[in-house]
Scaffold this motif. Sequence first.
Motif, PDB file in Angstrom:
ATOM      1  N   GLY A   6      55.679   6.075  22.070  1.00 63.16           N
ATOM      2  CA  GLY A   6      55.374   5.537  20.762  1.00 63.16           C
ATOM      3  C   GLY A   6      54.181   4.615  20.696  1.00 63.16           C
ATOM      4  N   LYS A   7      53.568   4.297  21.831  1.00 62.39           N
ATOM      5  CA  LYS A   7      52.393   3.425  21.816  1.00 62.39           C
ATOM      6  C   LYS A   7      51.144   4.289  21.745  1.00 62.39           C
ATOM      7  N   ILE A   8      50.331   4.090  20.699  1.00 60.40           N
ATOM      8  CA  ILE A   8      49.095   4.843  20.533  1.00 60.40           C
ATOM      9  C   ILE A   8      47.995   4.110  21.289  1.00 60.40           C
ATOM     10  N   ASP A   9      47.308   4.832  22.183  1.00 60.17           N
ATOM     11  CA  ASP A   9      46.283   4.201  23.000  1.00 60.17           C
ATOM     12  C   ASP A   9      44.868   4.667  22.665  1.00 60.17           C
ATOM     13  N   VAL A  10      44.660   5.084  21.416  1.00 57.78           N
ATOM     14  CA  VAL A  10      43.335   5.437  20.937  1.00 57.78           C
ATOM     15  C   VAL A  10      43.063   4.639  19.660  1.00 57.78           C
ATOM     16  N   GLU A  11      41.795   4.605  19.248  1.00 58.37           N
ATOM     17  CA  GLU A  11      41.443   3.864  18.037  1.00 58.37           C
ATOM     18  C   GLU A  11      42.128   4.463  16.814  1.00 58.37           C
ATOM     19  N   THR A  12      42.613   3.601  15.954  1.00 59.16           N
ATOM     20  CA  THR A  12      43.211   4.016  14.684  1.00 59.16           C
ATOM     21  C   THR A  12      42.435   3.334  13.554  1.00 59.16           C
ATOM     22  N   PRO A  13      42.451   3.916  12.356  1.00 56.97           N
ATOM     23  CA  PRO A  13      41.690   3.307  11.252  1.00 56.97           C
ATOM     24  C   PRO A  13      42.237   1.936  10.876  1.00 56.97           C
ATOM     25  N   LYS A  14      41.322   1.038  10.526  1.00 59.18           N
ATOM     26  CA  LYS A  14      41.708  -0.304  10.098  1.00 59.18           C
ATOM     27  C   LYS A  14      42.267  -0.238   8.678  1.00 59.18           C
ATOM     28  N   PHE A  15      43.321  -1.028   8.436  1.00 57.36           N
ATOM     29  CA  PHE A  15      43.889  -1.063   7.094  1.00 57.36           C
ATOM     30  C   PHE A  15      44.450  -2.447   6.809  1.00 57.36           C
ATOM     31  N   GLU A  16      44.594  -2.712   5.513  1.00 57.48           N
ATOM     32  CA  GLU A  16      45.241  -3.926   5.043  1.00 57.48           C
ATOM     33  C   GLU A  16      46.607  -3.526   4.511  1.00 57.48           C
ATOM     34  N   LEU A  17      47.646  -4.217   4.940  1.00 67.89           N
ATOM     35  CA  LEU A  17      48.993  -3.944   4.455  1.00 67.89           C
ATOM     36  C   LEU A  17      49.133  -4.554   3.061  1.00 67.89           C
ATOM     37  N   ILE A  18      49.354  -3.694   2.067  1.00 61.52           N
ATOM     38  CA  ILE A  18      49.481  -4.142   0.681  1.00 61.52           C
ATOM     39  C   ILE A  18      50.929  -4.449   0.338  1.00 61.52           C
ATOM     40  N   ARG A  19      51.842  -3.593   0.793  1.00 60.75           N
ATOM     41  CA  ARG A  19      53.269  -3.766   0.494  1.00 60.75           C
ATOM     42  C   ARG A  19      54.085  -3.108   1.592  1.00 60.75           C
ATOM     43  N   SER A  30      39.966   1.013   5.216  1.00 62.44           N
ATOM     44  CA  SER A  30      38.534   0.773   5.126  1.00 62.44           C
ATOM     45  C   SER A  30      37.796   2.107   5.085  1.00 62.44           C
ATOM     46  N   PRO A  31      36.555   2.096   4.589  1.00 63.64           N
ATOM     47  CA  PRO A  31      35.760   3.330   4.613  1.00 63.64           C
ATOM     48  C   PRO A  31      35.613   3.851   6.041  1.00 63.64           C
ATOM     49  N   SER A  32      35.499   5.173   6.168  1.00 62.37           N
ATOM     50  CA  SER A  32      35.353   5.776   7.491  1.00 62.37           C
ATOM     51  C   SER A  32      34.566   7.075   7.397  1.00 62.37           C
ATOM     52  N   VAL A  33      34.118   7.548   8.542  1.00 59.16           N
ATOM     53  CA  VAL A  33      33.412   8.812   8.648  1.00 59.16           C
ATOM     54  C   VAL A  33      34.375   9.807   9.276  1.00 59.16           C
ATOM     55  N   ILE A  34      34.424  11.001   8.718  1.00 53.98           N
ATOM     56  CA  ILE A  34      35.345  12.009   9.232  1.00 53.98           C
ATOM     57  C   ILE A  34      34.609  13.301   9.553  1.00 53.98           C
ATOM     58  N   ALA A  35      35.190  14.035  10.494  1.00 49.53           N
ATOM     59  CA  ALA A  35      34.780  15.412  10.779  1.00 49.53           C
ATOM     60  C   ALA A  35      35.928  16.271  10.287  1.00 49.53           C
ATOM     61  N   GLU A  36      35.616  17.301   9.499  1.00 49.50           N
ATOM     62  CA  GLU A  36      36.686  18.139   8.970  1.00 49.50           C
ATOM     63  C   GLU A  36      36.316  19.605   9.032  1.00 49.50           C
ATOM     64  N   ILE A  73      32.571  12.168  21.821  1.00 51.75           N
ATOM     65  CA  ILE A  73      33.054  11.263  20.780  1.00 51.75           C
ATOM     66  C   ILE A  73      34.522  10.998  21.072  1.00 51.75           C
ATOM     67  N   ALA A  74      34.904   9.733  21.109  1.00 52.05           N
ATOM     68  CA  ALA A  74      36.285   9.374  21.447  1.00 52.05           C
ATOM     69  C   ALA A  74      37.274   9.929  20.414  1.00 52.05           C
ATOM     70  N   MET A  75      38.414  10.367  20.908  1.00 50.66           N
ATOM     71  CA  MET A  75      39.500  10.824  20.042  1.00 50.66           C
ATOM     72  C   MET A  75      40.098   9.608  19.350  1.00 50.66           C
ATOM     73  N   THR A  76      40.519   9.785  18.105  1.00 50.51           N
ATOM     74  CA  THR A  76      41.196   8.731  17.354  1.00 50.51           C
ATOM     75  C   THR A  76      42.507   9.283  16.814  1.00 50.51           C
ATOM     76  N   PRO A 116      35.280   7.511  15.400  1.00 46.18           N
ATOM     77  CA  PRO A 116      35.347   6.097  15.786  1.00 46.18           C
ATOM     78  C   PRO A 116      34.554   5.208  14.822  1.00 46.18           C
ATOM     79  N   SER A 117      34.980   3.970  14.709  1.00 45.38           N
ATOM     80  CA  SER A 117      34.411   3.044  13.721  1.00 45.38           C
ATOM     81  C   SER A 117      32.958   2.699  13.986  1.00 45.38           C
ATOM     82  N   LYS A 118      32.418   3.048  15.155  1.00 41.35           N
ATOM     83  CA  LYS A 118      30.999   2.782  15.410  1.00 41.35           C
ATOM     84  C   LYS A 118      30.102   3.597  14.473  1.00 41.35           C
ATOM     85  N   TYR A 119      30.638   4.691  13.910  1.00 43.43           N
ATOM     86  CA  TYR A 119      29.891   5.489  12.941  1.00 43.43           C
ATOM     87  C   TYR A 119      30.186   4.942  11.546  1.00 43.43           C
ATOM     88  N   LYS A 120      29.213   4.269  10.956  1.00 38.95           N
ATOM     89  CA  LYS A 120      29.391   3.656   9.640  1.00 38.95           C
ATOM     90  C   LYS A 120      28.979   4.593   8.503  1.00 38.95           C
TER      91      LYS A 120
END
Length: 164
Positions: A6-19, A30-36, A73-76, A116-120
């Motif tokens: 259950g422990k994720i050892d790769v980068e995950t997107p940053k978020f703010e907990l609203i509720r 937060s904004p992010s760049v994706i490959a699809e 490119i690192a897996m996320t 990864p978040s290095k790509y803005k």
Amino acid sequence: MGSVFGKIDVETPKFELIRSTDEYEIHKYSPSVIAEVTYNPNQFKGKKDGGFMILANYIGALGNPQNSKLEKIAMTAPVITQSLLPEKIAMIAPVVMKGGGGEGERKSVTMQFILPSKYKKAEEAPRPVDERVVITEKGERKYEVVKFSGAATEEVVNGEVFSS
């Protein structure tokens, strides 16, 4: 790459907990760049990992990266999959049909890797060699995240497990 107990050892997107409730949370990402890649699952003759393999090749997860810079490119996490079902509309005449997709059959699937978040900006990511891979930007967005333990079965994904 992956998770251990259950422990994720790769980068995950940053978020703010609203509720947060016992059943779900609302996250603002937060904004992010994706490959699809969007594909017809039938083209892979029953294999469910077709889109994953296309994206994994782009980032170089399984060998040499298939991108313009030959950059690994690192897996996320997570890998995002959206299944598109044929749209039901009211019956009219005449009826003209093009392409596939029977009742409940998926017409296409879009799979996304959050880079990864290095790509803005999308322009900062290496260009894919495979023209099916599209690099794009996702702005700030909110998602309801369902809390559960176990596998993401079809019933969980469709919300049937949590229905009264």
